[in-house]
Scaffold this motif. Structure first.
Motif, short mmCIF file in Angstrom:
data_model
loop_
_atom_site.label_atom_id
_atom_site.label_comp_id
_atom_site.label_asym_id
_atom_site.label_seq_id
_atom_site.Cartn_x
_atom_site.Cartn_y
_atom_site.Cartn_z
N ARG A 1 27.97 51.31 45.75
CA ARG A 1 29.21 51.92 46.19
C ARG A 1 30.18 50.80 46.58
NH1 ARG A 1 26.23 55.17 44.54
NH2 ARG A 1 25.50 57.12 45.45
N MET A 2 31.45 51.16 46.73
CA MET A 2 32.44 50.23 47.28
C MET A 2 33.31 51.03 48.25
SD MET A 2 33.50 46.99 47.09
CE MET A 2 33.10 46.37 45.45
N GLY A 3 33.32 50.61 49.51
CA GLY A 3 34.11 51.31 50.51
C GLY A 3 35.59 51.10 50.30
N MET A 4 36.38 51.93 50.96
CA MET A 4 37.83 51.83 50.86
C MET A 4 38.32 50.50 51.43
SD MET A 4 39.00 54.59 49.35
CE MET A 4 40.63 55.12 49.88
N HIS A 5 39.12 49.79 50.65
CA HIS A 5 39.60 48.47 51.05
C HIS A 5 40.91 48.20 50.33
CE1 HIS A 5 37.68 47.82 47.16
NE2 HIS A 5 38.42 46.73 47.03
N ARG A 6 41.60 47.13 50.75
CA ARG A 6 42.81 46.68 50.08
C ARG A 6 42.58 45.30 49.52
NH1 ARG A 6 47.98 47.36 53.86
NH2 ARG A 6 46.81 45.93 55.17
N ASP A 7 43.18 44.99 48.36
CA ASP A 7 43.12 43.65 47.78
C ASP A 7 44.26 42.83 48.38
OD1 ASP A 7 41.09 44.73 46.30
OD2 ASP A 7 42.22 44.86 44.43
N SER A 8 43.99 42.24 49.53
CA SER A 8 45.07 41.63 50.31
C SER A 8 44.88 40.14 50.58
CB SER A 8 45.22 42.37 51.65
OG SER A 8 44.00 42.33 52.38
N ASP A 9 43.91 39.51 49.91
CA ASP A 9 43.66 38.09 50.16
C ASP A 9 44.47 37.17 49.24
OD1 ASP A 9 41.78 38.56 52.22
OD2 ASP A 9 40.27 39.03 50.71
N GLU A 10 45.24 37.75 48.33
CA GLU A 10 46.07 36.95 47.43
C GLU A 10 47.43 36.67 48.07
OE1 GLU A 10 42.96 39.12 45.94
OE2 GLU A 10 44.85 40.12 46.42
N LYS A 11 48.08 35.61 47.60
CA LYS A 11 49.42 35.26 48.08
C LYS A 11 50.51 35.78 47.14
CE LYS A 11 47.69 32.83 51.47
NZ LYS A 11 47.72 33.35 52.86
N SER A 12 50.11 36.48 46.10
CA SER A 12 51.04 37.01 45.12
C SER A 12 51.04 38.53 45.19
CB SER A 12 50.63 36.58 43.70
OG SER A 12 51.33 37.32 42.72
N GLY A 13 52.19 39.12 44.91
CA GLY A 13 52.30 40.57 44.85
C GLY A 13 52.19 41.11 43.44
N ALA A 14 51.76 40.28 42.49
CA ALA A 14 51.61 40.74 41.11
C ALA A 14 50.60 41.88 41.04
CB ALA A 14 51.16 39.59 40.21
N ASN B 1 32.94 46.29 36.55
CA ASN B 1 34.37 46.41 36.81
C ASN B 1 34.95 44.99 36.84
OD1 ASN B 1 36.45 46.63 39.60
ND2 ASN B 1 36.96 47.60 37.67
N ILE B 2 35.93 44.75 35.98
CA ILE B 2 36.60 43.45 35.93
C ILE B 2 37.99 43.63 36.53
CG2 ILE B 2 37.40 41.58 34.44
CD1 ILE B 2 35.31 42.44 32.41
N THR B 3 38.22 42.99 37.65
CA THR B 3 39.49 43.09 38.35
C THR B 3 40.24 41.77 38.19
OG1 THR B 3 38.54 44.60 39.98
CG2 THR B 3 40.62 43.56 40.54
N LEU B 4 41.41 41.85 37.58
CA LEU B 4 42.22 40.66 37.33
C LEU B 4 43.37 40.61 38.34
CD1 LEU B 4 42.42 40.96 33.43
CD2 LEU B 4 40.69 39.81 34.83
N ARG B 5 43.57 39.44 38.92
CA ARG B 5 44.58 39.27 39.95
C ARG B 5 45.31 37.94 39.76
NH1 ARG B 5 40.82 40.82 45.25
NH2 ARG B 5 39.72 42.56 44.26
N VAL C 1 47.53 44.42 40.29
CA VAL C 1 46.10 44.29 40.05
C VAL C 1 45.75 45.06 38.78
CG1 VAL C 1 43.80 44.87 40.91
CG2 VAL C 1 45.55 44.02 42.49
N VAL C 2 44.94 44.45 37.93
CA VAL C 2 44.48 45.06 36.68
C VAL C 2 42.98 45.28 36.80
CG1 VAL C 2 44.11 44.67 34.22
CG2 VAL C 2 46.31 44.07 35.27
N SER C 3 42.53 46.52 36.57
CA SER C 3 41.12 46.87 36.72
C SER C 3 40.60 47.49 35.44
CB SER C 3 40.96 47.85 37.89
OG SER C 3 39.62 48.30 37.99
N LEU C 4 39.52 46.92 34.89
CA LEU C 4 38.93 47.37 33.64
C LEU C 4 37.50 47.84 33.89
CD1 LEU C 4 40.19 44.35 31.55
CD2 LEU C 4 41.00 46.70 31.27
N SER C 5 37.13 48.97 33.33
CA SER C 5 35.81 49.55 33.53
C SER C 5 34.98 49.45 32.26
CB SER C 5 35.94 51.02 33.94
OG SER C 5 36.53 51.14 35.22
N LEU C 6 33.69 49.14 32.43
CA LEU C 6 32.75 49.03 31.32
C LEU C 6 31.43 49.67 31.73
CD1 LEU C 6 33.36 45.26 30.53
CD2 LEU C 6 34.12 47.15 29.09
#
Length: 219
Positions: A126-139, A207-211, A141-146
């Motif tokens: 499982r993955m609990g509810m969270h934010r991707d907030s450790d980056e310094k960019s606001g670009a 899951n491949i998450t690109l940031r 997030v791209v998430s790909l499922s396989l």
């Protein structure tokens, strides 16, 4: 393309302002290429590992990174909470795939994708509810499922609680979130076992998450 027993084809769906789900975005050939690449990348050094949280817990999804290594809660160029080896480089073709995915979701960015976080979920992960907030960019997030289908829970930037939306992500699906939804809480409450396309030879979900890190090498 919808399976033959599916009455209605799945279509692009907005998840929030600046966020969208694009089903079947990766072709079967692209999916197979990415699964094979993940198998190579997951090997040591700086390979697939258990992630331990500062409170002493362990994430149920295992992970490795390309370009930058994520650990709770920051980035490094080495696997600081693993074997300490230098992180594998971000492949240019994967960075370009991220740029193309963001553009096709209406979230084009001129910044270069330099992080890939790869999570592997078995049937009980499982993955609990969270934010991707450790980056310094606001670009975006791209998430790909396989592989196996995962239930993706997408909420708001304000809270882990409702309102949120649950979306079934199948192999090849794309989710992009940027703009007002860049810091939306999200998670994976459930994996649906034995749903991966047989030709992938994969049990479980990748899951491949690109940031975009926005980080300099000095930290």
């Amino acid at each position: 393309m919808a399976p033959p027993d599916e009455l209605f084809p799945r279509t692009r769906t907005p998840l929030g302002p600046g966020a969208a789900h694009l089903p079947d975005w990766l072709t079967p050939q692209e999916q197979l290429r990415m699964v094979e690449a993940c198998r190579r990348w997951a090997r040591p050094p700086a390979g697939l590992r258990l992630v331990r949280t500062p409170g002493g817990g362990t994430m149920t999804a295992r992970q490795f990174g390309l370009g930058w290594h994520w650990y709770p809660y920051g980035y490094a160029r080495t696997a600081v909470d693993g074997d300490g080896a230098p992180v594998k480089p971000m492949p240019p073709w994967l960075a370009e795939l991220g740029r193309r995915a963001a553009a096709e979701a209406g979230q084009a960015t001129g910044e270069a994708y330099d992080i890939a976080l790869v999570n592997f979920y078995d049937a009980d992960a499982r993955m609990g509810m969270h934010r991707d907030s450790d980056e310094k960019s606001g670009a975006p997030v791209v998430s790909l499922s396989l592989g196996d289908t995962g239930v993706f829970r997408f909420g708001t930037p304000e809270s882990r609680a409702r309102p949120y939306r649950d979306v079934e992500l199948r192999s090849g699906d794309l989710v992009v979130f940027g703009g007002a939804s860049r810091l939306a809480y999200h998670g994976v409450p459930r994996i649906v076992p034995d749903t991966a396309p047989p030709e992938l030879g994969l049990t479980g979900r990748l899951n491949i998450t690109l940031r975009v890190s926005g980080l300099a090498d000095d930290g």
